[in-house]
Design a protein around this motif. Sequence first.
Motif, PDB file in Angstrom:
ATOM      1  N   LEU B   7     -59.731 -17.389 -76.204  1.00 23.41           N
ATOM      2  CA  LEU B   7     -60.070 -16.154 -74.845  1.00 23.41           C
ATOM      3  C   LEU B   7     -61.338 -16.634 -74.917  1.00 23.41           C
ATOM      4  O   LEU B   7     -62.343 -17.626 -76.175  1.00 23.41           O
ATOM      5  N   TRP B   8     -61.248 -17.334 -73.019  1.00 19.55           N
ATOM      6  CA  TRP B   8     -63.133 -17.343 -73.020  1.00 19.55           C
ATOM      7  C   TRP B   8     -63.983 -16.506 -73.161  1.00 19.55           C
ATOM      8  O   TRP B   8     -63.397 -16.181 -72.440  1.00 19.55           O
ATOM      9  N   LEU B   9     -64.942 -17.015 -73.375  1.00 25.28           N
ATOM     10  CA  LEU B   9     -65.964 -15.416 -73.089  1.00 25.28           C
ATOM     11  C   LEU B   9     -67.332 -15.711 -72.344  1.00 25.28           C
ATOM     12  O   LEU B   9     -67.832 -16.936 -72.736  1.00 25.28           O
ATOM     13  N   ASP B  10     -66.530 -15.905 -71.063  1.00 26.11           N
ATOM     14  CA  ASP B  10     -68.247 -15.886 -69.730  1.00 26.11           C
ATOM     15  C   ASP B  10     -68.916 -14.816 -70.288  1.00 26.11           C
ATOM     16  O   ASP B  10     -69.231 -13.892 -70.448  1.00 26.11           O
ATOM     17  N   MET B  66     -58.759 -17.413 -81.205  1.00 28.23           N
ATOM     18  CA  MET B  66     -59.565 -18.707 -81.118  1.00 28.23           C
ATOM     19  C   MET B  66     -60.654 -17.721 -80.077  1.00 28.23           C
ATOM     20  O   MET B  66     -59.972 -17.403 -78.201  1.00 28.23           O
ATOM     21  N   LEU B  67     -61.766 -17.835 -79.923  1.00 21.05           N
ATOM     22  CA  LEU B  67     -63.218 -17.346 -79.294  1.00 21.05           C
ATOM     23  C   LEU B  67     -63.821 -18.985 -79.157  1.00 21.05           C
ATOM     24  O   LEU B  67     -63.801 -19.435 -79.470  1.00 21.05           O
ATOM     25  N   ILE B  94     -61.324 -18.064 -85.199  1.00 26.01           N
ATOM     26  CA  ILE B  94     -61.892 -19.123 -85.344  1.00 26.01           C
ATOM     27  C   ILE B  94     -62.740 -18.829 -83.403  1.00 26.01           C
ATOM     28  O   ILE B  94     -62.337 -18.532 -82.690  1.00 26.01           O
ATOM     29  N   VAL B  95     -64.120 -18.860 -84.066  1.00 27.37           N
ATOM     30  CA  VAL B  95     -65.218 -19.270 -82.919  1.00 27.37           C
ATOM     31  C   VAL B  95     -66.045 -20.345 -82.353  1.00 27.37           C
ATOM     32  O   VAL B  95     -66.168 -21.567 -83.693  1.00 27.37           O
TER      33      VAL B  95
END
Lengths: 68, 457
Positions: B7-10, B66-67, B94-95
């Motif tokens: 996941l891509w967190l904008d 995964m972030l 995982i970040v």
Amino acid sequence: MKIQRNKSSIYLFKMTNDKFKLAYGITPEEALSILGLRLTAEEMNLIVRDKYRRIKSKDLVNYVDRLG
Amino acid sequence: MKIRNRLWLDLGEVGSLLTNFGCHQDHAVGLLMTILRNAHIEIALASTRSIFSKRQLLRKFKRVDMLIMSVLSINYPFAVKCAKLFKKVNPDGIVIVGGLHASVAIDEMVSVKQFDYICRGPGENILIDLVTKPDKFGRVIEGTGAKAMADWPDIDRTLWPKPAINIPGMMNTWPLEKYTIEEPPSATILTSRVCPWQCAFCNESSYIANMVRKPVELVIKELNDIDRRFGPLNSVIIHDSNFFQNPKWIRKWIEKYPKLANSKWPYWAAARTDTIRRWPDLFVMLLKETNLRTISLGLESGSDNVLKILNKECTEEDNDFAIDLINRTGDEMLTRGHEPPRIYANIIFAIPGETKDDARKTVAMLKRIRRVRPSVSYFAPYPGSILGYQLIAEGKSLMTQNGYHRYPGTETLKGIDYKFYDKLLLDLPNYQSPKGTKRLARRMAKSIFSRILGDLQ
């Protein structure tokens, strides 16, 4: 009209407390006078005026812990 | 560990994508998402700008291994809170973080144990390996980037986050953007990256080395493609820190943009006053031939002493020269029935060493501009900038890890008479201070967000 100017450089001045002070200007002397615009006389007195080196902006991060 | 769900967190301004009221996008997110998509790596996207509740954010984190977050100094507190929340839901997840703050404040980033991998510097050339084989990397990674902007793919704008709600009757520009500075829908683009000057308030040059500018033909082709696919466009916002540099490139732009663009869209772009003074004929040609409608002008101050403190390498004379030239050219264009250019005047107040007389000189300078929209900031000692690093070391910064803002109304330095500046702003021409419904809306958005993430502090 063409205006040619000298580029400003970044200087790292040694301080009497073993820390370093970042300054910038066309010459080290100008860099000190610019510092004088925002620092008190007491703060300026901690700077060793003839002990400095020129550094690049991308290397700033390497000196952060030694600034004061 | 096998990574199944990424996941891509904008991270962006709270509430700015809850509705289609406004729509601004992050080019780093768009570029990096496009690189991953082109490599057939599956990744979902969420945005802190378009969520209503903590529960909603938690739902986004469910079953995610995964972030990934690109962190600016201004977003750093959000990034920390989101990483903590993610780890509560996924203790083994995982970040990965990168972005400007990782380059300029690595110690701060390293101190957050929830950040498993921290990429310093540009990450586009290692991103694919990093998200597919993270265990091959150490915790702090030196990223590598492209040498030339032509090496980047055009951003697939459909990968950008969408507004959460469309209010009927209100223009939905997505994936085009909506700014108040030019008529929407707008396309934002970059033609150059990293300003070669070393202003003491800016941390850009300590982050990324200069890149070769995008060729004029490729810039126009990208705009034409955007217009064909999502348009019609009404304006273009050129996000370069300094558009008016490199005369050879500018001459080509003046020659090609009016001929090759689907339409000669009015556009917004940045300039410095010393380069305008150095190449005045070229600048006037740019104004007259290419529809440069709004000049984002880095005036910063009307005082030589303050310009020196900021290492701006411009003088009062440069500022006056540029203002007079733009005033005169605008009047001439108006007489001929053309819309005159206006100045989006970037101003910094509350600078250490600035006297009250210096600040008043800045106000007087602004009043000499015939068509102006002031964009005012209070000086903020950002890590990564020369003056920022120095003031933090001197113990004069009031900015904390919970707030990296530079909006007027925010006190960022010790020893500054902020009340004087708050009052001074009322004297600025065309200054739009946040008031009435806008202020209420901003407060509500802040309150919603602090409720979403508040219990993580």
